[in-house]
Design a protein around this motif. Structure first.
Motif, PDB file in Angstrom:
ATOM      1  N   ASP A  22       8.755  11.409  -9.022  1.00  0.00           N
ATOM      2  CA  ASP A  22       8.095  12.065  -8.020  1.00  0.00           C
ATOM      3  C   ASP A  22       6.615  12.333  -8.624  1.00  0.00           C
ATOM      4  O   ASP A  22       6.561  13.257  -9.467  1.00  0.00           O
ATOM      5  CB  ASP A  22       8.717  13.462  -7.511  1.00  0.00           C
ATOM      6  CG  ASP A  22       8.182  13.816  -6.423  1.00  0.00           C
ATOM      7  OD1 ASP A  22       7.002  13.367  -5.894  1.00  0.00           O
ATOM      8  OD2 ASP A  22       8.592  15.258  -5.729  1.00  0.00           O
ATOM      9  N   ARG A  23       5.517  11.743  -8.090  1.00  0.00           N
ATOM     10  CA  ARG A  23       4.229  12.264  -8.708  1.00  0.00           C
ATOM     11  C   ARG A  23       3.370  12.741  -7.419  1.00  0.00           C
ATOM     12  O   ARG A  23       3.581  12.205  -6.260  1.00  0.00           O
ATOM     13  CB  ARG A  23       3.701  10.910  -9.373  1.00  0.00           C
ATOM     14  CG  ARG A  23       4.403  10.513 -10.729  1.00  0.00           C
ATOM     15  CD  ARG A  23       3.802   9.289 -11.191  1.00  0.00           C
ATOM     16  NE  ARG A  23       4.440   8.922 -12.544  1.00  0.00           N
ATOM     17  CZ  ARG A  23       4.036   7.793 -13.035  1.00  0.00           C
ATOM     18  NH1 ARG A  23       3.033   7.106 -12.918  1.00  0.00           N
ATOM     19  NH2 ARG A  23       4.798   7.532 -14.279  1.00  0.00           N
ATOM     20  N   THR A  73       0.498  12.832  -4.760  1.00  0.00           N
ATOM     21  CA  THR A  73      -0.332  11.636  -4.062  1.00  0.00           C
ATOM     22  C   THR A  73      -1.789  12.185  -3.712  1.00  0.00           C
ATOM     23  O   THR A  73      -2.333  11.366  -3.247  1.00  0.00           O
ATOM     24  CB  THR A  73       0.306  11.371  -2.662  1.00  0.00           C
ATOM     25  OG1 THR A  73       0.519  12.827  -1.957  1.00  0.00           O
ATOM     26  CG2 THR A  73       1.704  10.803  -3.084  1.00  0.00           C
ATOM     27  N   THR A  74      -2.256  13.333  -4.277  1.00  0.00           N
ATOM     28  CA  THR A  74      -3.469  14.084  -3.955  1.00  0.00           C
ATOM     29  C   THR A  74      -4.626  13.261  -4.430  1.00  0.00           C
ATOM     30  O   THR A  74      -5.631  12.934  -3.915  1.00  0.00           O
ATOM     31  CB  THR A  74      -3.455  15.418  -4.309  1.00  0.00           C
ATOM     32  OG1 THR A  74      -2.483  16.255  -3.797  1.00  0.00           O
ATOM     33  CG2 THR A  74      -4.673  16.100  -3.771  1.00  0.00           C
ATOM     34  N   GLY A 105      -5.002   9.814  -2.975  1.00  0.00           N
ATOM     35  CA  GLY A 105      -5.438   9.847  -1.474  1.00  0.00           C
ATOM     36  C   GLY A 105      -6.850  10.473  -1.113  1.00  0.00           C
ATOM     37  O   GLY A 105      -7.627   9.725  -0.373  1.00  0.00           O
ATOM     38  N   LEU A 111      -1.479   4.876  -3.936  1.00  0.00           N
ATOM     39  CA  LEU A 111      -0.886   6.008  -3.179  1.00  0.00           C
ATOM     40  C   LEU A 111       0.358   5.557  -2.510  1.00  0.00           C
ATOM     41  O   LEU A 111       0.980   6.314  -2.247  1.00  0.00           O
ATOM     42  CB  LEU A 111      -2.184   6.262  -2.134  1.00  0.00           C
ATOM     43  CG  LEU A 111      -1.626   7.059  -1.070  1.00  0.00           C
ATOM     44  CD1 LEU A 111      -1.174   8.656  -1.624  1.00  0.00           C
ATOM     45  CD2 LEU A 111      -2.917   7.265   0.012  1.00  0.00           C
ATOM     46  N   ARG A 162       3.455   5.766  -4.502  1.00  0.00           N
ATOM     47  CA  ARG A 162       3.908   7.310  -4.784  1.00  0.00           C
ATOM     48  C   ARG A 162       4.341   7.688  -3.269  1.00  0.00           C
ATOM     49  O   ARG A 162       5.303   8.518  -3.221  1.00  0.00           O
ATOM     50  CB  ARG A 162       3.024   8.129  -5.250  1.00  0.00           C
ATOM     51  CG  ARG A 162       2.374   7.690  -6.641  1.00  0.00           C
ATOM     52  CD  ARG A 162       1.092   8.766  -7.141  1.00  0.00           C
ATOM     53  NE  ARG A 162       0.810   8.113  -8.658  1.00  0.00           N
ATOM     54  CZ  ARG A 162      -0.132   8.964  -9.272  1.00  0.00           C
ATOM     55  NH1 ARG A 162      -0.720   9.852  -8.877  1.00  0.00           N
ATOM     56  NH2 ARG A 162      -0.287   8.453 -10.422  1.00  0.00           N
ATOM     57  N   ALA A 163       3.726   7.387  -2.232  1.00  0.00           N
ATOM     58  CA  ALA A 163       4.110   7.829  -0.975  1.00  0.00           C
ATOM     59  C   ALA A 163       5.691   7.470  -0.684  1.00  0.00           C
ATOM     60  O   ALA A 163       6.398   8.023   0.054  1.00  0.00           O
ATOM     61  CB  ALA A 163       3.267   7.324   0.286  1.00  0.00           C
ATOM     62  N   ASN A 167       8.327   9.307  -2.091  1.00  0.00           N
ATOM     63  CA  ASN A 167       8.403  10.798  -1.391  1.00  0.00           C
ATOM     64  C   ASN A 167       8.870  10.623   0.013  1.00  0.00           C
ATOM     65  O   ASN A 167       9.424  11.758   0.746  1.00  0.00           O
ATOM     66  CB  ASN A 167       6.865  11.336  -1.331  1.00  0.00           C
ATOM     67  CG  ASN A 167       6.462  11.893  -2.812  1.00  0.00           C
ATOM     68  OD1 ASN A 167       7.141  12.133  -3.601  1.00  0.00           O
ATOM     69  ND2 ASN A 167       5.175  11.830  -2.871  1.00  0.00           N
ATOM     70  N   PHE A 223      -2.810   8.447   4.208  1.00  0.00           N
ATOM     71  CA  PHE A 223      -3.124   9.608   3.547  1.00  0.00           C
ATOM     72  C   PHE A 223      -2.198  11.049   4.259  1.00  0.00           C
ATOM     73  O   PHE A 223      -1.431  11.536   3.671  1.00  0.00           O
ATOM     74  CB  PHE A 223      -4.510   9.972   3.291  1.00  0.00           C
ATOM     75  CG  PHE A 223      -4.780  11.361   3.072  1.00  0.00           C
ATOM     76  CD1 PHE A 223      -4.862  11.482   1.493  1.00  0.00           C
ATOM     77  CD2 PHE A 223      -4.969  12.515   3.696  1.00  0.00           C
ATOM     78  CE1 PHE A 223      -4.984  12.809   0.906  1.00  0.00           C
ATOM     79  CE2 PHE A 223      -5.226  13.909   2.993  1.00  0.00           C
ATOM     80  CZ  PHE A 223      -5.385  13.889   1.676  1.00  0.00           C
ATOM     81  N   ALA A 238       1.594  10.184   3.688  1.00  0.00           N
ATOM     82  CA  ALA A 238       2.068  10.353   2.498  1.00  0.00           C
ATOM     83  C   ALA A 238       2.186  11.967   2.166  1.00  0.00           C
ATOM     84  O   ALA A 238       2.968  12.556   1.651  1.00  0.00           O
ATOM     85  CB  ALA A 238       0.940   9.832   1.324  1.00  0.00           C
ATOM     86  N   LYS A 269       5.786  13.922   1.783  1.00  0.00           N
ATOM     87  CA  LYS A 269       5.751  14.924   0.417  1.00  0.00           C
ATOM     88  C   LYS A 269       6.238  16.314   0.939  1.00  0.00           C
ATOM     89  O   LYS A 269       7.089  16.692   0.421  1.00  0.00           O
ATOM     90  CB  LYS A 269       4.404  14.840  -0.343  1.00  0.00           C
ATOM     91  CG  LYS A 269       4.904  15.552  -1.472  1.00  0.00           C
ATOM     92  CD  LYS A 269       3.526  15.351  -2.454  1.00  0.00           C
ATOM     93  CE  LYS A 269       3.691  15.949  -3.787  1.00  0.00           C
ATOM     94  NZ  LYS A 269       4.908  15.388  -4.683  1.00  0.00           N
TER      95      LYS A 269
END
Length: 297
Positions: free
Chosen positions: A161-162, A164-165, A168, A218, A221-222, A225, A286, A289, A293
């Motif tokens: 789990d990383r 996404t900010t 994004g 993104l 990682r999305a 999540n 964005f 994601a 999350k």
């Protein structure tokens, strides 16, 4: 007593294997998907260079020399090889189909460029042949294929789990730059006087390329999540639109930098459609994601 001791010893010996099996059930390692993302970057860069040389060859007779043909052949081979690496994470049948398509499209293009550069046909003798059809498919159709493969592959990710900010915000910043430069390019704001040396294609090409790469990470990682099938589908759909439109924008901007695109009245339509699609896809990706999350946490 001996039976109890034997059962405890058996449980102790079996516990490492059970831990190993539980670890393998989590899914492929994150490094494999990082390799897939890097392979996409290689394919993307080689594909844009391949298309740029194709546009230059169609307009400038000097671009039909043997060095240009060898460069275009090398870029075609590199793009095809990277596409095969991306497809390795698919199931056997789709992987075989993508591999055959990559070899057929980019392999034929690579051979045709070297042979065609040696023959040096005159511009008035150029005609749409099977090999030139493969060039057009590789330039305008294959991005849909590679984007679909990438979205499917990233959907299998089981990475850590990383946040996404970062990707994004980078994606949104690049989209804003593309939108502003596109407005200047088509003179939406007529009162702004631009210097003679300014060309909107440069920032659009660079920003769309960075946006496409940011969308890949993104998307990875999305997908990790995503806690429900609905949000996973939304992430995949918006990621597909973002990737396709970002690749097309970079292709169009680079093509207009090196040559005149022989698309006539389709050029404004393609530009505006790609910009609008990139904007909608990036914002949707964005938001999806971020919501996925927050729901997971």
């Amino acid at each position: 007593m001996d039976e109890l001791t034997y059962s405890q010893e058996a449980d102790r010996l079996a516990s490492p294997d059970d831990g190993q099996n539980s670890a393998t059930d989590v899914g492929p390692s994150p490094m494999r998907f990082t390799i897939v993302a890097l392979a996409f970057i290689v394919h993307f860069v080689a594909w844009v260079g391949f298309c740029a040389l194709m546009y230059a060859k169609a307009e400038y007779y000097s671009a039909q020399s043997l060095p240009a043909g060898i460069a275009m052949s090398a870029l075609a081979c590199l793009a095809g090889a990277a596409a095969i690496v991306i497809a390795r994470e698919l199931s056997p049948i789709p992987r075989s189909i993508i591999t055959v398509l990559s070899i057929a499209i980019f392999g034929i293009s690579a051979i045709a460029e070297v042979v065609g550069s040696i023959e040096r046909p005159r511009p008035e003798m150029l005609a749409l042949t099977f090999t030139e059809s493969a060039l057009l498919i590789g330039a305008f159709v294959f991005p849909f294929v590679i984007a679909g493969v990438l979205v499917t592959v990233m959907g299998k990710a089981a990475a850590a789990d990383r946040a996404t900010t970062g990707p994004g915000l980078l994606l949104l910043a690049c989209v804003v730059i593309v939108f502003c430069c596109h407005a200047l390019m088509f003179q939406t704001f007529e009162q702004i006087a631009l210097p003679s040396w300014y060309r909107s294609e440069w920032p659009i090409a660079l920003s769309s390329a960075v946006a496409t790469v940011a969308a890949v990470f993104l998307l990875l990682r999305a997908q990790v999540n995503a806690s429900s099938p609905g949000w996973s589908l939304a992430i995949r759909a918006s990621g597909f639109i973002t990737l396709v439109c970002g690749m097309y924008l970079c292709n169009l901007a680079t093509g207009q930098l090196v040559a005149f695109l022989p698309l006539g009245a389709l050029i404004p339509v393609l530009w505006q459609g790609a910009v609008l699609g990139l904007f909608i896809g990036a914002v949707a990706l964005f938001v999806s994601a971020a919501v996925a999350k927050s729901r997971r946490s």
